[in-house]
Scaffold this active site. Structure first.
Site, PDB file in Angstrom:
ATOM      1  CE  LYS A  82      -3.852   2.038   2.666  1.00  0.00           C
ATOM      2  NZ  LYS A  82      -4.746   1.864   3.834  1.00  0.00           N
ATOM      3  CB  SER A 157      -8.106   3.771   2.960  1.00  0.00           C
ATOM      4  OG  SER A 157      -7.260   3.120   3.888  1.00  0.00           O
ATOM      5  CB  SER A 181      -8.478   0.877   5.750  1.00  0.00           C
ATOM      6  OG  SER A 181      -9.198   2.066   5.585  1.00  0.00           O
TER       7      SER A 181
END
Ligand code: GLN
Length: 490
Positions: A82, A157, A181
């Site tokens: 990420k 997210s 997330s």
């Protein structure tokens, strides 16, 4: 022997076996994943940066280590990080214009530990700006499309990580979870998402959103794969003062214990109005499947559950307003070059660098921390947070883990909730409690609703990730929801 065209279909655990057996090399595997990213990511937007040259060099190193007899369990396995994890020499944007050109001088501990274990980084994945969002639509670099249906959100997210794994562009990815997330996008893309106990995995080099809630974890295709990665990521790090100095158990070895006698709590409030009926039915089927393996269920109460979203939306913005004050146009990131004076430099650099959701959070956070409102909002929220943690503590006196839905519904349409922050925030109603209490949680695919995946959410007591992985793995041994792949990506 796996055909080169089938490598993407294999899980991390299977790929590790193939690499050990010499079915293909780490270079061949990396080349095949990079080719998939090149062919497929145009339609998904899951990747913000692809590090092809570095990946191939790391794969060659992995092959050399293997030839020298120095390979470990992760050597040569490709993953995606990420874009919130700092990576030395590779841009770390955090999904924001503010950090559009930021290149970190060091690696996050998670990145460093996985690299030292021989993992090959394919690139960095798209995400909501500063991890603030539930749909990946707050990313400065545009939304991610859900591989199951491109008109739908993959969740957020960590939406890029989840979409990359769901589309078989990478066998696994890292993520971060402040309020859901990792688990929410995992549920909405049919992948496995593990958020460890707060303090289990170092946050060093992970760009801070809300420091008392943020935790690094993984998105994978199976619980066994999550165990494999957690093994390398977990453990004390003196560079993170909230990292806990507690031994790391052998997650991989303990994953296949029978569930007989496991006490599973079913939260009464989880099945109230608000949960889509078909999603609830799939989750109940999954709980019945645990019972069929000998688990014993009982109802538990989390009376303050409904306060978790409002509490989170005081605590998280408060911490974010403080954490994001470092982005001032001087030390990090975006800077206007025609500032009249210092004040103008701050205002316009931040005004241009941050998107609407981030600004909304900073303003809310500054307000709830301000002298006149601190007691009424921030202090009160901290007290309610304690009540929520107490609810979990009481529940875990009677049960080993809690099972329920990860999200109220399957994936929703892109654009559907962007004008209504409250509805967007309610997506995390089942996941946020674990963050407020610092508990580990995992989302496991447990069925389809109108052709779309939904997740079973398991929450355990502090440092109970071994138990969660065990339960999820046993569930996956008897069911095949986690093996489903959207047709276009098989
Ligand atoms: N959706 C929540 C938020 O917008 C949680 C995000 C997260 O876990 N990073 O803040």
């Amino acid at each position: 022997m796996a055909h080169p065209n089938e490598m993407h279909a294999l899980t991390l655990t299977e790929l590790a076996q193939c690499l050990t057996a010499g079915d293909f090399s780490a270079r061949e595997l990396t080349e095949s994943m990079l080719e998939r990213i090149a062919n497929l990511d145009g339609e998904l937007n899951a990747m913000l940066t692809v590090t092809s040259d570095d990946a191939l060099a790391a794969a060659d190193r992995a092959d050399r280590h293997r030839a020298e007899g120095k390979a470990g369990s992760l050597t040569g396995l490709p993953i995606v990080h990420k874009d919130i994890f700092c990576t030395r020499g590779v841009r770390t944007s955090c999904g924001s214009r503010m950090l559009e050109n930021f290149v970190s001088p060091y690696d996050a501990t998670v990145v460093e530990r996985l690299a030292n274990a021989g993992v090959v980084m394919l690139g960095k994945s798209n995400m909501d700006e500063f991890a603030m969002g539930s749909s990946n639509e707050t990313s400065y670099f545009g939304p991610v499309n859900n591989p199951w249906d491109h008109t739908l959100s993959p969740g957020g997210s960590s939406g890029g990580s989840a979409a990359a794994v769901a589309a078989r562009m990478a066998p696994a990815a890292t993520g971060t979870d402040t309020g859901g997330s990792i688990r929410q996008p995992a549920a909405l893309t049919g992948t496995v998402g593990l958020k460890p106990t707060y303090g289990r995995v170092s946050r060093y080099g992970m760009i801070a959103f809300a420091s008392s809630l943020d935790q690094a974890g993984v998105i994978t295709r199976s619980a066994a794969d999550a165990a494999l990665l957690l093994q390398a990521m977990a453990g004390f790090d003196e560079r993170d003062s909230t990292s806990v100095d507690q031994p790391v158990p052998d997650y991989v070895a303990a994953i296949d214990k029978p569930l007989k006698g496991l006490r599973v709590g079913v939260v009464r409030q989880h099945f109230d109005a608000g949960l889509d009926e078909k999603t609830g039915a799939r989750v109940k089927d999954a709980i019945a499947a645990l019972e069929a393996q000998g688990a014993v269920t009982r109802e538990v109460d989390l009376p303050n559950l409904e306060l978790s979203v409002p509490t989170y939306y005081v605590v998280a913005p408060a911490e974010c307003s403080s954490n994001l004050s470092r982005f001032d146009g001087v030390r990090f990131g975006h800077r206007v070059n025609d500032a009249k004076d210092l004040f103008d430099l701050y205002c316009r650099s931040r005004g241009e660098g941050f998107g609407a959701e981030v600004k909304r959070r900073i303003m809310t956070g500054t307000y709830v921390l301000s002298a006149g409102y601190y007691d009424a909002y921030y202090l009160k929220a901290q007290k309610v947070r304690q009540l929520i943690a107490d609810d979990f503590r009481k529940a875990f006196a009677d049960v080993d883990l809690i099972a329920g839905p990860t999200t109220p519904t399957p994936a929703f349409k892109l654009g559907d909730k962007t004008d209504d922050p409250i509805t967007m925030y309610l997506n995390d109603i089942y996941t946020i409690g674990a963050n407020l209490a610092g508990l580990p949680g995992i989302s496991v695919p447990c069925g389809l609703v109108d052709g779309l995946p939904v997740g079973l959410h398991l929450v355990g007591p502090h440092f109970g990730e071994g138990q969660l992985l065990n339960c999820a793995h046993r569930y996956q041994a008897e069911t095949d929801w986690h093996t489903l792949c959207p047709e276009a990506y098989r």
